[in-house]
Design a protein around this motif. Structure first.
Motif, short mmCIF file in Angstrom:
data_model
loop_
_atom_site.label_atom_id
_atom_site.label_comp_id
_atom_site.label_asym_id
_atom_site.label_seq_id
_atom_site.Cartn_x
_atom_site.Cartn_y
_atom_site.Cartn_z
N TRP A 53 -0.85 -9.61 -6.92
CA TRP A 53 -1.70 -8.41 -6.96
C TRP A 53 -2.06 -8.07 -8.40
O TRP A 53 -1.37 -8.47 -9.35
CB TRP A 53 -1.01 -7.21 -6.30
N ALA A 135 1.92 -7.41 3.29
CA ALA A 135 0.81 -6.66 2.68
C ALA A 135 1.25 -5.23 2.34
O ALA A 135 0.85 -4.67 1.32
CB ALA A 135 -0.40 -6.66 3.61
N ASP A 136 2.07 -4.62 3.22
CA ASP A 136 2.62 -3.30 2.91
C ASP A 136 3.44 -3.34 1.62
O ASP A 136 3.38 -2.43 0.79
CB ASP A 136 3.53 -2.81 4.06
N GLU A 139 1.13 -3.66 -1.31
CA GLU A 139 0.46 -2.37 -1.52
C GLU A 139 1.41 -1.37 -2.18
O GLU A 139 0.99 -0.56 -3.02
CB GLU A 139 -0.04 -1.82 -0.18
N CYS A 153 -3.52 6.24 -4.59
CA CYS A 153 -4.10 5.13 -3.82
C CYS A 153 -4.74 5.60 -2.53
O CYS A 153 -4.25 6.53 -1.87
CB CYS A 153 -3.03 4.09 -3.51
N SER A 155 -6.39 3.53 1.09
CA SER A 155 -5.83 2.58 2.05
C SER A 155 -6.46 1.20 1.86
O SER A 155 -7.48 1.05 1.19
CB SER A 155 -6.06 3.07 3.49
N ARG A 156 -5.83 0.19 2.45
CA ARG A 156 -6.31 -1.18 2.31
C ARG A 156 -7.64 -1.40 3.03
O ARG A 156 -7.91 -0.81 4.06
CB ARG A 156 -5.29 -2.18 2.90
N SER A 158 -10.06 -5.00 3.80
CA SER A 158 -10.08 -6.45 3.64
C SER A 158 -11.48 -7.03 3.80
O SER A 158 -12.32 -6.48 4.54
CB SER A 158 -9.16 -7.10 4.68
N ALA A 200 -6.79 -8.02 0.44
CA ALA A 200 -7.27 -6.65 0.59
C ALA A 200 -7.51 -6.04 -0.78
O ALA A 200 -7.01 -6.54 -1.80
CB ALA A 200 -6.27 -5.81 1.38
N VAL A 202 -7.57 -1.97 -2.64
CA VAL A 202 -7.12 -0.59 -2.49
C VAL A 202 -7.72 0.22 -3.64
O VAL A 202 -7.58 -0.17 -4.81
CB VAL A 202 -5.58 -0.48 -2.54
N CYS A 221 4.30 1.70 3.58
CA CYS A 221 4.91 1.09 2.39
C CYS A 221 6.33 1.60 2.13
O CYS A 221 6.98 1.15 1.17
CB CYS A 221 4.04 1.37 1.16
#
Length: 236
Positions: A53, A135-136, A139, A153, A155-156, A158, A200, A202, A221
């Protein structure tokens, strides 16, 4: 510069596995119930969740051919489409992430497709739930980075959602060095391998964004949150 991490995904939401299986409230026999738990455990044992990331400042907003485009500093990544422009409205930076649970899950899915198609269906659903947990975790790292900047932040979102094209995938993966770091490759159709992989973006905002990460209790998360372990939250 992208950060590469490994994640400790020890469980998945069983309700999510059932949802991916198309469960709609129909009765489940005790035998099937136990079988699902067994296959989920096998899938988790095969998983090697890893992610890459990075956080990039928003360099410019504009239009190309009448389509909104958000350009990110330090990368050739452009986010095109009205849906992503709306999703990132007001964002001052964008976190990008790529995660995978590895080729072990992929290999087992191929084997099961030849030997035990029923188990493959459950294993596939468990793999999907597991990569979403990865992914969580990625993130959560973006959320912690945002908090260190005094940002919040969203949300994701994609590639393939709304009108954000799948053609975003190659540049997003390149920006994160995901092929070298994670072994993620793309087919001609821009589908990822291993198939249990997720990309994704964010948004990072100067003010809290709606209900995203609104409470620790309901935050996806939570299990991976560095801030919570240190006694703080992303809401300040």
């Amino acid at each position: 510069m992208a950060t590469v991490e490994s994640y400790d995904v020890r469980s998945v939401d069983r309700g999510e596995v059932l949802r991916y299986l198309g469960y709609a409230g129909q009765p489940i026999t005790p035998e099937l119930d136990a079988r699902i738990d067994e296959v989920v455990a096998r899938c988790l044992a095969a998983c090697r969740p890893r992610g890459s990331w990075g956080v990039f400042d928003v360099a410019a907003r504009g239009e190309k051919g009448g389509v909104p485009v958000i350009s990110l500093a330090g990368t050739s990544l452009e986010l095109r489409g009205r849906s992503i422009a709306e999703h990132l409205d007001g964002a001052v930076a964008v976190g990008a992430l790529a995660v995978t649970v590895g080729m072990g899950v992929e290999a087992e899915l191929r084997r099961l497709s030849l030997t035990d198609p029923l188990t493959q269906v459950v294993f596939d659903a468990a793999g999907t739930a597991a990569v979403e947990r990865a992914a969580d975790a990625a993130e959560a790292s973006v959320v912690a980075d945002a908090a260190s900047r005094g940002l919040f932040c969203g949300s994701r979102f994609s590639p393939g959602y709304g009108d954000l094209p799948l053609a975003t995938q190659p540049v997003l993966l390149a920006a994160l060095d995901a092929q070298r770091a994670l072994g993620i490759t793309l087919s001609r159709e821009l589908l990822m391998s291993p198939t249990k992989s997720v990309t994704a973006v964010v948004g990072l905002f100067e003010q809290p964004r709606g209900t995203a990460h609104a409470s620790c209790a309901g935050c996806p998360c939570r299990d991976f949150c560095v801030l919570l372990r240190s006694g703080s939250t992303c809401r300040g």
